[in-house]
Design a protein around this motif. Structure first.
Motif, PDB file in Angstrom:
ATOM      1  N   GLY A 143       8.887  13.248  -6.509  1.00  0.00           N
ATOM      2  CA  GLY A 143      10.011  12.382  -6.836  1.00  0.00           C
ATOM      3  C   GLY A 143       9.923  11.012  -6.185  1.00  0.00           C
ATOM      4  N   PRO A 144      10.874  10.133  -6.510  1.00  0.00           N
ATOM      5  CA  PRO A 144      10.870   8.759  -5.966  1.00  0.00           C
ATOM      6  C   PRO A 144      10.928   8.716  -4.444  1.00  0.00           C
ATOM      7  CG  PRO A 144      12.379   8.926  -7.825  1.00  0.00           C
ATOM      8  CD  PRO A 144      11.947  10.324  -7.509  1.00  0.00           C
ATOM      9  N   GLU A 145      11.715   9.608  -3.827  1.00  0.00           N
ATOM     10  CA  GLU A 145      11.815   9.586  -2.361  1.00  0.00           C
ATOM     11  C   GLU A 145      10.469   9.904  -1.712  1.00  0.00           C
ATOM     12  OE1 GLU A 145      14.928  12.081  -0.956  1.00  0.00           O
ATOM     13  OE2 GLU A 145      16.528  10.795  -1.720  1.00  0.00           O
ATOM     14  N   TRP A 146       9.717  10.797  -2.332  1.00  0.00           N
ATOM     15  CA  TRP A 146       8.388  11.118  -1.816  1.00  0.00           C
ATOM     16  C   TRP A 146       7.509   9.875  -1.798  1.00  0.00           C
ATOM     17  CZ3 TRP A 146       5.497  14.521   0.703  1.00  0.00           C
ATOM     18  CH2 TRP A 146       4.111  14.500   0.543  1.00  0.00           C
ATOM     19  N   TRP A 147       7.513   9.136  -2.902  1.00  0.00           N
ATOM     20  CA  TRP A 147       6.653   7.963  -2.971  1.00  0.00           C
ATOM     21  C   TRP A 147       7.156   6.840  -2.069  1.00  0.00           C
ATOM     22  CZ3 TRP A 147       1.980   8.592  -4.396  1.00  0.00           C
ATOM     23  CH2 TRP A 147       1.671   9.637  -5.274  1.00  0.00           C
ATOM     24  N   GLU A 148       8.449   6.812  -1.797  1.00  0.00           N
ATOM     25  CA  GLU A 148       8.953   5.863  -0.805  1.00  0.00           C
ATOM     26  C   GLU A 148       8.382   6.181   0.577  1.00  0.00           C
ATOM     27  OE1 GLU A 148      13.167   6.046  -0.965  1.00  0.00           O
ATOM     28  OE2 GLU A 148      13.318   5.193  -2.986  1.00  0.00           O
ATOM     29  N   GLN A 149       8.292   7.467   0.893  1.00  0.00           N
ATOM     30  CA  GLN A 149       7.728   7.863   2.176  1.00  0.00           C
ATOM     31  C   GLN A 149       6.226   7.588   2.235  1.00  0.00           C
ATOM     32  OE1 GLN A 149       9.701   9.320   4.950  1.00  0.00           O
ATOM     33  NE2 GLN A 149      11.020   8.123   3.595  1.00  0.00           N
ATOM     34  N   ILE A 150       5.553   7.775   1.115  1.00  0.00           N
ATOM     35  CA  ILE A 150       4.127   7.437   1.074  1.00  0.00           C
ATOM     36  C   ILE A 150       3.935   5.958   1.395  1.00  0.00           C
ATOM     37  CG2 ILE A 150       2.087   7.244  -0.403  1.00  0.00           C
ATOM     38  CD1 ILE A 150       2.758  10.114   0.346  1.00  0.00           C
ATOM     39  N   GLY A 151       4.739   5.111   0.756  1.00  0.00           N
ATOM     40  CA  GLY A 151       4.647   3.678   1.018  1.00  0.00           C
ATOM     41  C   GLY A 151       4.957   3.321   2.461  1.00  0.00           C
ATOM     42  N   LYS A 152       5.876   4.051   3.064  1.00  0.00           N
ATOM     43  CA  LYS A 152       6.285   3.774   4.449  1.00  0.00           C
ATOM     44  C   LYS A 152       5.179   4.126   5.430  1.00  0.00           C
ATOM     45  CE  LYS A 152       9.743   5.108   7.890  1.00  0.00           C
ATOM     46  NZ  LYS A 152      10.987   5.902   8.138  1.00  0.00           N
ATOM     47  N   PHE A 153       4.502   5.235   5.208  1.00  0.00           N
ATOM     48  CA  PHE A 153       3.525   5.736   6.183  1.00  0.00           C
ATOM     49  C   PHE A 153       2.078   5.436   5.797  1.00  0.00           C
ATOM     50  CE2 PHE A 153       7.223   8.358   7.158  1.00  0.00           C
ATOM     51  CZ  PHE A 153       7.214   8.360   8.546  1.00  0.00           C
ATOM     52  N   LEU A 154       1.857   4.767   4.674  1.00  0.00           N
ATOM     53  CA  LEU A 154       0.500   4.531   4.205  1.00  0.00           C
ATOM     54  C   LEU A 154      -0.255   3.602   5.160  1.00  0.00           C
ATOM     55  CD1 LEU A 154      -1.333   5.196   1.758  1.00  0.00           C
ATOM     56  CD2 LEU A 154      -0.612   3.011   0.780  1.00  0.00           C
ATOM     57  N   ASN A 155      -1.492   3.981   5.474  1.00  0.00           N
ATOM     58  CA  ASN A 155      -2.375   3.150   6.281  1.00  0.00           C
ATOM     59  C   ASN A 155      -3.352   2.450   5.340  1.00  0.00           C
ATOM     60  OD1 ASN A 155      -1.749   4.099   9.207  1.00  0.00           O
ATOM     61  ND2 ASN A 155      -1.979   5.981   8.033  1.00  0.00           N
ATOM     62  N   VAL A 156      -3.225   1.147   5.254  1.00  0.00           N
ATOM     63  CA  VAL A 156      -4.056   0.373   4.339  1.00  0.00           C
ATOM     64  C   VAL A 156      -5.395   0.104   5.003  1.00  0.00           C
ATOM     65  CG1 VAL A 156      -4.259  -1.755   3.017  1.00  0.00           C
ATOM     66  CG2 VAL A 156      -2.013  -0.670   3.310  1.00  0.00           C
ATOM     67  N   GLY A 157      -6.471   0.534   4.342  1.00  0.00           N
ATOM     68  CA  GLY A 157      -7.807   0.362   4.892  1.00  0.00           C
ATOM     69  C   GLY A 157      -8.621  -0.626   4.094  1.00  0.00           C
ATOM     70  N   ALA A 158      -9.750  -1.018   4.665  1.00  0.00           N
ATOM     71  CA  ALA A 158     -10.630  -1.969   3.992  1.00  0.00           C
ATOM     72  C   ALA A 158     -11.248  -1.363   2.740  1.00  0.00           C
ATOM     73  CB  ALA A 158     -11.724  -2.419   4.953  1.00  0.00           C
ATOM     74  N   VAL A 159     -11.505  -0.046   2.756  1.00  0.00           N
ATOM     75  CA  VAL A 159     -12.103   0.629   1.615  1.00  0.00           C
ATOM     76  C   VAL A 159     -11.109   1.579   0.957  1.00  0.00           C
ATOM     77  CG1 VAL A 159     -13.992   2.116   0.843  1.00  0.00           C
ATOM     78  CG2 VAL A 159     -14.370   0.472   2.703  1.00  0.00           C
ATOM     79  N   PHE A 160     -10.484   2.471   1.754  1.00  0.00           N
ATOM     80  CA  PHE A 160      -9.539   3.437   1.224  1.00  0.00           C
ATOM     81  C   PHE A 160      -8.228   3.372   2.003  1.00  0.00           C
ATOM     82  CE2 PHE A 160     -13.687   5.559   0.357  1.00  0.00           C
ATOM     83  CZ  PHE A 160     -13.590   5.630  -1.022  1.00  0.00           C
ATOM     84  N   ASP A 161      -7.116   3.486   1.275  1.00  0.00           N
ATOM     85  CA  ASP A 161      -5.838   3.724   1.925  1.00  0.00           C
ATOM     86  C   ASP A 161      -5.768   5.196   2.296  1.00  0.00           C
ATOM     87  OD1 ASP A 161      -5.298   1.105   1.372  1.00  0.00           O
ATOM     88  OD2 ASP A 161      -4.015   1.532  -0.362  1.00  0.00           O
ATOM     89  N   SER A 162      -4.962   5.527   3.312  1.00  0.00           N
ATOM     90  CA  SER A 162      -4.942   6.911   3.766  1.00  0.00           C
ATOM     91  C   SER A 162      -3.614   7.255   4.427  1.00  0.00           C
ATOM     92  CB  SER A 162      -6.081   7.167   4.760  1.00  0.00           C
ATOM     93  OG  SER A 162      -5.915   6.368   5.928  1.00  0.00           O
ATOM     94  N   LEU A 163      -3.402   8.567   4.584  1.00  0.00           N
ATOM     95  CA  LEU A 163      -2.261   9.100   5.319  1.00  0.00           C
ATOM     96  C   LEU A 163      -2.778   9.866   6.531  1.00  0.00           C
ATOM     97  CD1 LEU A 163      -0.230  10.578   2.319  1.00  0.00           C
ATOM     98  CD2 LEU A 163       0.369   8.527   3.620  1.00  0.00           C
ATOM     99  N   LYS A 164      -2.037   9.818   7.628  1.00  0.00           N
ATOM    100  CA  LYS A 164      -2.395  10.580   8.818  1.00  0.00           C
ATOM    101  C   LYS A 164      -1.687  11.926   8.804  1.00  0.00           C
ATOM    102  CE  LYS A 164      -3.055   6.524  11.796  1.00  0.00           C
ATOM    103  NZ  LYS A 164      -2.576   5.810  13.018  1.00  0.00           N
TER     104      LYS A 164
END
Length: 428
Positions: free
Chosen positions: A119-140
């Motif tokens: 759902g939308p709230e899930w993707w809001e949390q993804i955006g909040k915690f996303l680590n933007v990398g030079a090659v790949f974005d990732s989650l911890k």
């Protein structure tokens, strides 16, 4: 009221994160599936091109993380946030950069978890915690348990899971039915027009195992041709004897848009899921409109004949359509080009991307039976193909309904009245 639903972290909701092995086992010719990021497709695990590992490696790779029914597989890298649920009885090992989410049932109903993480709230949390990398974005892994989501009451969770699961199960049933129907059509085509089974058995003095009026349509001997022996009275023709080939037009990329302005445009990337992502208001003078039931082939990268079941759309350049001529069905034409396309793909070499050209298609030859045999094949197999297209169209409608309902249901904007009565005996 939905506003009264608690907002909890996944940790507070007793959803556990289980990490994968951070190494890759060697591949095996057979064995257990080793599910990696590419296998997460549209909320499900797709094993069509999965890697296999031995039983010994399966045991070793599942000591730490052994998937169970209703677990959710989460991708932390490449497409971070993408999820797929684990169906009952599916045994597999978890690939790198994937983790399991598992609800214990006290605050999150396990079959509901798959919808909570879409759902939308899930993707809001993804955006909040996303680590933007030079090659790949990732989650911890350490961040995911801190995702905060609104959690409906358990009885409402069960009702929502039942509603959305029923729609999704029908879509999956249609997909499997289509696989079966297409496999049946190919098996019959191969038997009659590649292996020539009915003719071969008659030539050997045996009954071909067909109803007598149908068996009588096949000859009982072979004759020489440029392709070797073929049934007597049949012919070898270029592909243009059974179909016209229409090539896509060079629509201007400057007019592509994602707002729905104009008509959808089919590019190679749109063929697999039959969902064009761009529109164009341009009406190209050489434009061709693809309609349901057309045979569409991409000309770069991989060459597969798709039976289109999506919406009407323009055909872009580097995509072509095989249009059956009178008397020839889509089922006959599509099955006729499967092997020629595979041969081109197997022999084509390039430094970057392999290409299918008109010169390749010019060399496609097919064995054409007599019209009575062709009519018998069309009568059976085109009905199956029509069913495939109808199933695809139904699934598109169901998917649109599911995707529209999901955010409204899990946010509480749309409530299920009397959920226990609604689901009846559908839940354990």
């Amino acid at each position: 009221m939905a506003a009264e639903w608690p907002t909890l972290s996944l940790r507070e909701a007793n959803v556990t994160l289980i990490d994968c092995e951070h190494r890759t086992p060697p591949a095996s010719d057979a064995g257990y599936p080793y599910v990696a990021i590419p296998q997460l497709r549209n909320g499900r695990i797709d094993l069509s091109d999965v890697r296999r590992i031995t039983h010994e490696h399966f045991v070793e790779w599942t000591r730490k993380a052994r998937p169970s029914a209703n677990d959710v597989v989460l991708s932390r890298r490449c497409n971070p946030g993408e999820t797929a649920f684990v169906p009952p009885k599916l045994e597999f090992a978890l690939g790198q950069n994937l983790v399991l989410l598992r609800a214990d049932g006290t605050k999150v109903y396990p079959p509901f978890l798959r919808w909570l993480v879409r759902g939308p709230e899930w993707w809001e949390q993804i955006g909040k915690f996303l680590n933007v990398g030079a090659v790949f974005d990732s989650l911890k892994c350490a961040d995911v348990p801190n995702f905060k989501l609104r959690i409906p009451p358990l009885e409402e969770q069960r009702a929502i899971a039942h509603i959305l699961g029923t729609l999704d199960d029908k879509i999956e049933l249609n997909r499997r039915m289509n696989e079966t129907l297409e496999a049946m059509a190919w098996a019959l085509f191969k038997s009659w027009f590649v292996d020539f089974d009915p003719v071969r058995t008659k030539a050997e003095g045996r009954a071909p195992g067909l109803p007598q009026p149908l068996a009588d349509l096949f000859p009982n001997r072979f004759e020489d041709s440029e392709l070797g022996e073929i049934p007597a009275g049949w012919a070898v023709r270029l592909i243009y004897g059974i179909a016209d080939v229409v090539y896509g037009a060079p629509f201007a990329a400057s007019q592509f848009n994602s707002t729905g302005n104009g008509k959808p445009l089919i590019r190679i990337r749109d063929l697999a899921d039959e969902s064009p992502e761009v529109w164009t208001p341009e009406v190209h003078p050489k434009g061709y409109t693809v309609r349901a039931g057309d045979i569409v082939v991409g000309m770069d990268g991989e060459f597969r004949a798709y039976l289109w079941g999506g919406a009407e759309a323009w055909l872009n350049q580097r995509v072509c359509v095989f249009v059956p001529k009178g008397g020839y069905s889509a089922a006959f034409v599509r099955n006729s080009i499967i092997e020629p396309l595979a041969r081109v793909e197997a022999t084509e070499t390039a430094t970057t991307v392999i290409h299918l050209g008109k010169s390749d298609i010019d060399r496609f030859v097919v064995v054409v039976p007599t019209m009575p045999v062709l009519a018998a094949f069309n009568w059976a197999c085109q009905l199956w193909y029509d069913r495939v297209v109808a199933n695809k169209q139904e699934s598109r409608t169901l998917a649109a309904l599911r995707d529209a309902l999901l955010p409204k249901l899990i946010s509480g904007e749309l409530r299920v009245q009397d959920p226990e009565r609604f689901i009846g005996g559908a839940t354990p």
